[in-house]
Each structure stands twice: as structure tokens, then as C-alpha cells.
Motif scaffolding. Structure first.
Motif, PDB file in Angstrom:
ATOM      1  N   LYS A  48       0.841  -1.208   0.000  1.00 35.58           N
ATOM      2  CA  LYS A  48       0.000   0.000   0.000  1.00 35.58           C
ATOM      3  C   LYS A  48       0.872   1.253   0.000  1.00 35.58           C
ATOM      4  O   LYS A  48       0.579   2.217  -0.698  1.00 35.58           O
ATOM      5  CB  LYS A  48      -0.943   0.004   1.204  1.00 35.58           C
ATOM      6  N   HIS A  49       1.932   1.236   0.800  1.00 36.93           N
ATOM      7  CA  HIS A  49       2.855   2.382   0.812  1.00 36.93           C
ATOM      8  C   HIS A  49       3.490   2.568  -0.564  1.00 36.93           C
ATOM      9  O   HIS A  49       3.629   3.694  -1.047  1.00 36.93           O
ATOM     10  CB  HIS A  49       3.949   2.184   1.868  1.00 36.93           C
ATOM     11  N   LEU A  50       3.862   1.464  -1.189  1.00 35.30           N
ATOM     12  CA  LEU A  50       4.475   1.545  -2.518  1.00 35.30           C
ATOM     13  C   LEU A  50       3.500   2.103  -3.552  1.00 35.30           C
ATOM     14  O   LEU A  50       3.899   2.863  -4.437  1.00 35.30           O
ATOM     15  CB  LEU A  50       5.001   0.178  -2.952  1.00 35.30           C
ATOM     16  N   LYS A  51       2.236   1.756  -3.434  1.00 36.55           N
ATOM     17  CA  LYS A  51       1.227   2.291  -4.367  1.00 36.55           C
ATOM     18  C   LYS A  51       1.103   3.805  -4.220  1.00 36.55           C
ATOM     19  O   LYS A  51       0.970   4.520  -5.208  1.00 36.55           O
ATOM     20  CB  LYS A  51      -0.117   1.611  -4.143  1.00 36.55           C
ATOM     21  N   VAL A  52       1.144   4.283  -2.983  1.00 34.24           N
ATOM     22  CA  VAL A  52       1.091   5.735  -2.758  1.00 34.24           C
ATOM     23  C   VAL A  52       2.301   6.408  -3.395  1.00 34.24           C
ATOM     24  O   VAL A  52       2.181   7.429  -4.080  1.00 34.24           O
ATOM     25  CB  VAL A  52       1.013   6.063  -1.243  1.00 34.24           C
ATOM     26  N   LEU A  53       3.474   5.828  -3.172  1.00 36.68           N
ATOM     27  CA  LEU A  53       4.700   6.389  -3.756  1.00 36.68           C
ATOM     28  C   LEU A  53       4.663   6.333  -5.280  1.00 36.68           C
ATOM     29  O   LEU A  53       5.102   7.272  -5.958  1.00 36.68           O
ATOM     30  CB  LEU A  53       5.925   5.641  -3.223  1.00 36.68           C
ATOM     31  N   GLU A  54       4.105   5.278  -5.817  1.00 38.89           N
ATOM     32  CA  GLU A  54       4.016   5.140  -7.271  1.00 38.89           C
ATOM     33  C   GLU A  54       3.031   6.147  -7.858  1.00 38.89           C
ATOM     34  O   GLU A  54       3.325   6.792  -8.867  1.00 38.89           O
ATOM     35  CB  GLU A  54       3.598   3.711  -7.625  1.00 38.89           C
ATOM     36  N   ARG A  55       1.887   6.321  -7.218  1.00 42.65           N
ATOM     37  CA  ARG A  55       0.903   7.316  -7.689  1.00 42.65           C
ATOM     38  C   ARG A  55       1.477   8.727  -7.652  1.00 42.65           C
ATOM     39  O   ARG A  55       1.158   9.561  -8.484  1.00 42.65           O
ATOM     40  CB  ARG A  55      -0.378   7.243  -6.857  1.00 42.65           C
ATOM     41  N   ALA A  56       2.344   8.989  -6.689  1.00 43.82           N
ATOM     42  CA  ALA A  56       2.978  10.309  -6.575  1.00 43.82           C
ATOM     43  C   ALA A  56       4.132  10.461  -7.560  1.00 43.82           C
ATOM     44  O   ALA A  56       4.714  11.537  -7.672  1.00 43.82           O
ATOM     45  CB  ALA A  56       3.471  10.532  -5.144  1.00 43.82           C
ATOM     46  N   GLY A  57       4.480   9.384  -8.257  1.00 48.16           N
ATOM     47  CA  GLY A  57       5.556   9.444  -9.231  1.00 48.16           C
ATOM     48  C   GLY A  57       6.948   9.351  -8.615  1.00 48.16           C
ATOM     49  O   GLY A  57       7.939   9.589  -9.291  1.00 48.16           O
TER      50      GLY A  57
END
Length: 116
Positions: A48-57
Motif C-alpha cells: 500500500k505504501h508503494l502504491k502511494v509512492l508510485e501514484r505520486a511518481g
């Protein structure tokens, strides 16, 4: 809801776990398991943390056969740093003016020197 990239960057950076993940990725790419190792979190929580970081680019996830390594994309950090730098200069100017003012006050408080 549409958010700008700067807001996404700061939102992602607001969490200490995500900042630690970025710090780890600054030294090179890593898998989810490698990123989860230092934390007492489940793999789904890290994901989930990685998805947030990925969405933020801030990170990119690639595919290498069975591996899905993550790597840091520092471009959004540069944008955030540039935005902060504008305010850094403003505060440095204000502190310089305050320092000048305090030196003037110190000089005004000193009693006049007696001539010999």
C-alpha cells in the motif's frame, strides 16, 4: 478528486515509512520483500505504501522475469525542493534583516566610551 503533483509528493512524504522506503531506494532498486525487511509491517501494508509512492511518481515498478523491483524517480523530489527553495531564500533574507536589526540594538545599548 484531481490533485497536483506537488500535493501528491508532499502527501506521500508525510509518512515516515514511505520516507524510509525512499531512503532505501536512493541506494538502488529493491523488491517489495527487500523493502519490507526492516519494518514490522505486513507485505500488503508495504505494498500500500508503494502504491502511494508510485501514484505520486516517486517510484517506478518494473518487471524482470519473476522479480518486480522498485526504483526511485527523483524528479518529483526536485520539484518539491525547488518549491521549498523559494521560501528558504525568503526566510534567509528575513533572518539577515533581523540579524542587522539586533546588531543595531546591541550598539544602541552599549554605553558611550570614556575618552582618556
Amino acid at each position: 478528486m484531481v490533485t497536483d503533483s506537488l500535493s501528491s509528493t508532499f502527501s506521500a512524504l508525510a509518512d515516515p515509512t514511505r520516507r524510509e522506503i525512499l531512503l532505501h531506494l536512493a541506494s538502488g532498486e529493491a523488491t517489495v520483500n527487500e523493502l519490507a525487511e526492516p519494518f514490522e509491517l505486513s507485505l500488503p501494508a508495504i505494498s500500500k505504501h508503494l502504491k502511494v509512492l508510485e501514484r505520486a511518481g516517486l517510484i517506478e515498478r518494473t518487471r524482470d522475469a519473476q522479480r518486480r523491483p522498485c526504483k526511485l524517480d527523483p524528479a518529483p523530489l526536485k520539484v518539491a525542493s525547488d518549491w521549498i527553495a523559494q521560501y528558504r531564500q525568503m526566510w534567509e533574507d528575513r533572518f539577515d534583516r533581523l540579524d542587522d536589526y539586533l546588531q543595531e540594538l546591541q550598539k544602541a545599548k552599549q554605553p558611550p566610551r570614556k575618552k582618556k
